[in-house]
Design an enzyme around this catalytic site. Structure first.
Site, PDB file in Angstrom:
ATOM      1  N   GLU A 103      -4.515   7.085   6.845  1.00 39.27           N
ATOM      2  CA  GLU A 103      -5.598   6.437   6.094  1.00 39.27           C
ATOM      3  C   GLU A 103      -6.046   5.170   6.824  1.00 39.27           C
ATOM      4  OE1 GLU A 103      -6.376   4.046   1.905  1.00 39.27           O
ATOM      5  OE2 GLU A 103      -4.561   5.232   2.087  1.00 39.27           O
ATOM      6  N   HIS A 162       0.838  -1.205   0.000  1.00 38.78           N
ATOM      7  CA  HIS A 162       0.000   0.000   0.000  1.00 38.78           C
ATOM      8  C   HIS A 162       0.877   1.262   0.000  1.00 38.78           C
ATOM      9  CE1 HIS A 162      -3.543   2.246   2.170  1.00 38.78           C
ATOM     10  NE2 HIS A 162      -3.326   2.703   0.955  1.00 38.78           N
ATOM     11  N   GLU A 185       2.433   1.597  -3.356  1.00 38.59           N
ATOM     12  CA  GLU A 185       1.442   2.071  -4.341  1.00 38.59           C
ATOM     13  C   GLU A 185       1.354   3.606  -4.315  1.00 38.59           C
ATOM     14  OE1 GLU A 185      -2.560   3.661  -4.161  1.00 38.59           O
ATOM     15  OE2 GLU A 185      -2.765   1.688  -3.220  1.00 38.59           O
ATOM     16  N   HIS A 186       1.368   4.188  -3.108  1.00 40.22           N
ATOM     17  CA  HIS A 186       1.360   5.653  -2.990  1.00 40.22           C
ATOM     18  C   HIS A 186       2.685   6.259  -3.489  1.00 40.22           C
ATOM     19  CE1 HIS A 186      -2.065   6.767  -0.108  1.00 40.22           C
ATOM     20  NE2 HIS A 186      -2.248   5.504  -0.384  1.00 40.22           N
ATOM     21  N   ARG A 212     -38.150  -9.419 -12.718  1.00 37.78           N
ATOM     22  CA  ARG A 212     -38.424 -10.210 -13.923  1.00 37.78           C
ATOM     23  C   ARG A 212     -38.632  -9.330 -15.154  1.00 37.78           C
ATOM     24  NH1 ARG A 212     -43.330 -12.686 -11.535  1.00 37.78           N
ATOM     25  NH2 ARG A 212     -44.022 -12.972 -13.692  1.00 37.78           N
ATOM     26  N   GLU A 228       4.737   9.229   2.681  1.00 41.65           N
ATOM     27  CA  GLU A 228       3.588   8.392   2.299  1.00 41.65           C
ATOM     28  C   GLU A 228       3.348   7.251   3.284  1.00 41.65           C
ATOM     29  OE1 GLU A 228       1.500   9.172  -0.180  1.00 41.65           O
ATOM     30  OE2 GLU A 228       2.723  10.958  -0.519  1.00 41.65           O
TER      31      GLU A 228
END
Length: 946
Positions: free
Chosen positions: A128, A28, A31-32, A571, A106
């Site tokens: 976060e 994570h 990724e940042h 339906r 980060e």
């Protein structure tokens, strides 16, 4: 995969297998971090430059438990290839592996502004995840996944556990990138109508630089062996102080379904089974659990098949500690009953039609279709299986339908329930217990650990830490030089269309009622909205409106119980929804407020769609006390969840309610006022049901009328023409009541600063004012300036330097409310100081032509956001309701395109109003609010919401 439409959304994605071995959040944080500068684009954050100045229709990255995805999309080919190049360079050649400061920013770092102060933790991912670990539903989901797969990578948290994140070292971070960020470990996806040769040319520039390796063995995810007996786990979650916690427990039963890959037909059949059991309010497992009165709302995601092994989870929250066992028994007996009795044919037909409609329509909303297909494909490809298999639904669907027709649904679904659930010993029961002291205990432990650390450091160590903190802040707050910014590729204003996107709209009448028609290719689907005015409704009935809307869809008629009605909708159509729509109208005192019934069907079912609109709006009997009580409990649970997970939305609604009437109306139907109403209503349902039921009927009698009704239709010309006769018949059946004269709504909440305290480890901080009330006249440049503030001043100060997960501003150009908001923020007063510094930032701003051009292009990208046909028709309806003309849109666009630096400087004086007259609302932790009121006596009125 290739398509022919000129403005098709082109999608690129690079996906890497990144299974972590611990909960430090390494995938994570990486990724940042990789988006913070690269070999070819050596800026602080090329990602932000793309946010500022591209026409992207998607630009993000996300971390799964076992993979990391980097997708982009744009309808402009030149822009698309720019995005692709920046992302490829970021993934394979990021600066972060050489720069510890990016890792600290980060991920995590110790912050010490002055040796005399306390040391704190800072970091974007750290905060976060503190927000994630403050939400009971998130804690439950993580506990379920980790307990189901304790022996492979799913047994840890790839997002990061805030208590574990600070154990991650920079060396481990670098090594993770070296090991996994290699072409041999990647899957690369293109979708769209661009030239395949050009794609390959761009890729070869990057891939040819690497030696041909095989993927690292460690990146393969091992199968979790199935347990021989069930497991039970008890966890705690942070609950509010001073409330009765007896009925605040959660319980969820989870199964891992298989330890080997399933064939496509079995997967499809399990998807159908999931929809049959839980997909609609009428589905038996969902209905029985909610009607039991044992809990407030469903938890568990049903069948989830995005990871290596599919899993199934279901349970309840808002359960009394005495009833935990009863919930578990009810789930098991209901599953047994479904296996023994099967499902009725109407339910099977409804599920079949709903799923088939969804697959054929492929309506992904604002999410690019090519990206939705990519994510579906990756569910197999990432595990070395066929990437195209998950996209080929037609063959297996045909076979499944044939099997059901031949053998009957029970023969198809009962064995699945028995094999994968009832006879499967790999069952994990998670019980979540509320703990009102957990949040403060976690805070105290963190503080104590940091105090111990500080006590162990020498004077020299502390001075060095303060110096490093200052150095990091300086780096974060120093802008990139203009020459460095030039390296990020961008479009020129010549690439931008001078006119707004045109949506064909014909305004006519049928039986004296306004009808808007949008002739667009919709693949034979009809999209319809029926709009009723809400302005004559009594003010005190407003908070009942969302529950009224739910009742229309989830109660029965004289001849159909709610299950039969629900199945009939399933339906015959692609679904019907009913909801309120409220907004200010620029230049008018009175707000725009309506109820909208929205539905879709295949064009050949238009008659069915309008018949069902009529049934839902007029025939449903609003008298089912037991179901209504469930709606109240579900809505309360949903609002409580929003308060913890989307506190910025709650704060924004509260500020709006203090600043304009439309905001007040919305807050009565979806903010703290609504939550308080639900808390009272829950007690009243038993005491005054007749009064409540007659109020619901009064809402219907006031709103559902042919007078001031508007119909909105989106389909191709031929189907629009064919639909007119069914619209005419529908309108003839509407009551022709005269609007009741009602005193105009003129309410607002008091203009006081409020802190809404909740058990959380992070804050959501808002400040707002109404700029129109200061005399400001709207100009298109305001759109450019707001976007620029989001991606520069607020991004740099609130997120990068402040450590919040998000910081942004929003200008509602209908009401004039300009608001600042932060998301998962470790700060409170410091963030307000940043908001107050905005006007000075604008006054001192220096900006060259390149930067200004980027800001304008990025704004046009937002204004021209990619829309599927149903969204185009709906946008046109919204503009019609709000009085926004094509001339207005053209003027606004020209103002955007001609924005100058002087406009930024002039706006500084306008936005000063937020600093001087703004109202503050924060959703925050009790400790942070207490500290704020000590620092600024009586700054906040404190309100407990949970």
């Amino acid at each position: 995969m290739s398509v022919s439409n000129d403005d098709e959304n082109k999608v690129f994605g690079i996906v890497l297998r990144t299974p972590p071995k611990d909960s430090t959040g390494i995938p994570h944080i990486l990724e940042h971090s990789v988006l913070c500068g690269s070999r070819k684009y050596p800026l602080k954050e090329p990602f932000v430059e793309l946010l500022k100045g591209s026409l992207h229709t998607f630009l993000n990255a996300f971390t799964y438990p076992d993979r990391t995805c980097y997708p982009v999309a744009s309808t402009n080919t030149k822009d698309f290839y720019n995005l692709v190049d920046v992302y490829l360079d970021a993934v394979f050649f990021p600066k972060c592996v050489e720069d510890i400061k990016t890792f600290q920013q980060e991920g995590w770092h110790y912050e010490l502004n002055d040796p005399s102060e306390d040391i704190t933790y800072k970091g974007v991912v750290f905060n976060e995840m503190k927000g994630v670990y403050s939400q009971p539903d998130s804690i439950l989901g993580r506990a379920s996944q980790q307990a189901l797969s304790p022996d492979n990578t799913y047994g840890v948290d790839s997002g990061g556990d805030p208590q574990v994140i600070p154990k991650l070292t920079f060396e481990e971070f670098k090594e993770f990138h070296r090991k996994y960020y290699h072409p041999s470990n990647s899957r690369i996806w293109f979708y769209g109508d661009d030239d395949a040769n050009e794609r390959l040319r761009i890729l070869s520039e990057y891939l040819d630089m690497f030696e041909a390796n095989s993927a690292p063995e460690e990146s393969r995810v091992d199968y979790q062996k199935l347990f021989s007996k069930p497991v039970r786990i008890v966890e705690k979650y942070p609950a509010a102080e001073g409330v009765d916690l007896k009925k605040k427990h959660m319980v969820c039963l989870n199964w891992l379904l298989s330890e080997t890959p399933l064939d496509l037909e079995t997967e499809l059949a399990l998807g159908f089974l999931d929809h049959l059991m839980m997909g609609t309010p009428a589905s038996p497992l969902r209905k029985i659990l909610l009607e039991s009165g044992l809990g407030e709302a469903i938890v568990g995601g049903g069948i989830e098949d995005e990871l290596l092994q599919p899993q199934f989870g279901v349970g309840l929250k808002g359960v009394s500690d005495d009833d935990i066992q009863k919930v578990e028994e009810l789930i098991m007996t209901t599953l047994k009953k479904m296996a023994e009795e099967g499902f009725n044919s109407d339910a099977v037909e409804a599920s079949m039609n709903t799923i088939e409609f969804s697959l054929r329509e492929n309506n992904t909303g604002s999410f690019p279709r090519g990206l939705a297909l990519m994510l579906r494909s990756m569910g197999k490809w990432i595990y070395d299986m066929d990437p195209f298999e998950p996209l080929k639904y037609q063959g297996p669907l045909k076979e499944l339908k044939a099997r059901i027709a031949e053998e009957g649904s029970k023969a198809v679904f009962a064995p699945l329930i028995e094999k994968f659930i009832l006879n499967n010993q790999h069952r994990v029961t998670i019980e979540m217990q509320p703990d009102s002291e957990m949040a403060s205990r976690d805070e105290a432990t963190e503080k104590e650990n940091l105090e111990k650390l500080k006590a162990s450091l020498t004077v020299e160590d502390l001075a060095e830490l303060a110096r490093a903190t200052h150095e990091l802040k300086l780096k974060q707050e120093t802008p990139d030089p203009p020459e460095a910014l030039k390296c990020v590729p961008s479009l020129s204003l010549q690439d931008i269309p001078k006119n707004p996107i045109h949506i064909p709209t014909e305004v006519g009448e049928i039986n004296g009622t306004k009808v808007l028609q949008h002739d667009l290719f919709t693949n034979d689907v009809l999209y319809a909205e029926v709009v009723f005015k809400m302005s004559s409704l009594k003010q005190e009935l407003l908070p009942l409106v969302p529950l009224f809307c739910q009742s229309l869809l989830e109660m029965g008629t004289k001849d159909l119980d709610f299950v039969q009605l629900n199945q009939l909708i399933g339906r015959k159509t692609g679904g019907i929804s009913v909801y309120p729509f409220t907004s200010s109208v620029r230049g008018k005192e009175d707000p725009c407020s309506h109820i909208i019934a929205r539905g879709k069907s295949m064009s050949g079912r238009a008659e069915d769609l309008f018949n069902l609109f009529n049934r839902v709006l007029q025939d449903v009997q609003l008298t089912d006390q037991k179901r209504f009580k469930q709606f109240v409990s579900q809505s309360k649970a949903r609002m409580e969840n929003r308060l913890r997970g989307s506190g910025h939305g709650i704060a924004a609604a509260r500020m709006d309610a203090k600043l304009n009437v439309a905001g007040w109306i919305s807050e009565q139907m979806g903010g703290i006022s609504y939550l308080e109403f639900l808390q009272d209503l829950e007690k009243k349902v038993d005491d005054d049901w007749l009064g409540i039921s007659s109020s619901l009927e009064e809402i219907r009698n006031t709103l559902i009328s042919k007078n001031d009704c508007i119909i909105n239709l989106t389909a191709d010309g031929k189907n629009l023409k064919n639909t007119e006769k069914y619209v005419s018949k529908f309108l003839d059946m509407l009551p022709n009541t005269s609007p009741v004269a009602s005193p105009s709504w003129n309410a607002r909440l008091p203009l006081t600063n409020e802190a809404i305290v909740v058990p959380t480890q992070v804050n959501y901080v808002g400040k707002a004012a109404n700029l129109f009330e200061t005399g400001y006249q709207l100009k298109g440049s305001a759109y450019v300036i707001s976007k620029y503030l989001n991606n520069s001043w607020l991004w740099d100060r609130v997120r990068v330097s402040g450590g919040a997960y998000g910081g942004f501003c929003d200008f509602d150009t209908h009401s004039g409310v300009f608001s600042f908001l932060s998301y998962r923020d470790p700060n409170l007063l410091k963030t307000l100081d940043i908001y107050d510094g905005t006007s000075n930032f604008l006054r001192e701003l220096e900006m060259d032509n390149d930067a200004l051009t980027k800001a304008i292009i990025g704004t046009i990208g937002d204004v021209d956001s990619y829309q599927l046909p149903d969204a185009k028709g709906y946008s046109s309806l919204s503009r019609y309701l709000l009085g926004v003309t094509e001339e207005d849109r053209q003027v606004r666009r020209e103002e955007i395109l001609s924005t100058r630096l002087e406009d930024f400087k002039e706006f500084a004086d306008v936005v000063e109003a937020v600093k001087d007259k703004g109202v503050v609302v924060a959703v925050a932790s009790p400790d942070d609010v207490e500290a704020a009121n000590e620092a600024r006596p009586n700054f906040f009125q404190v309100k407990k919401a949970l």
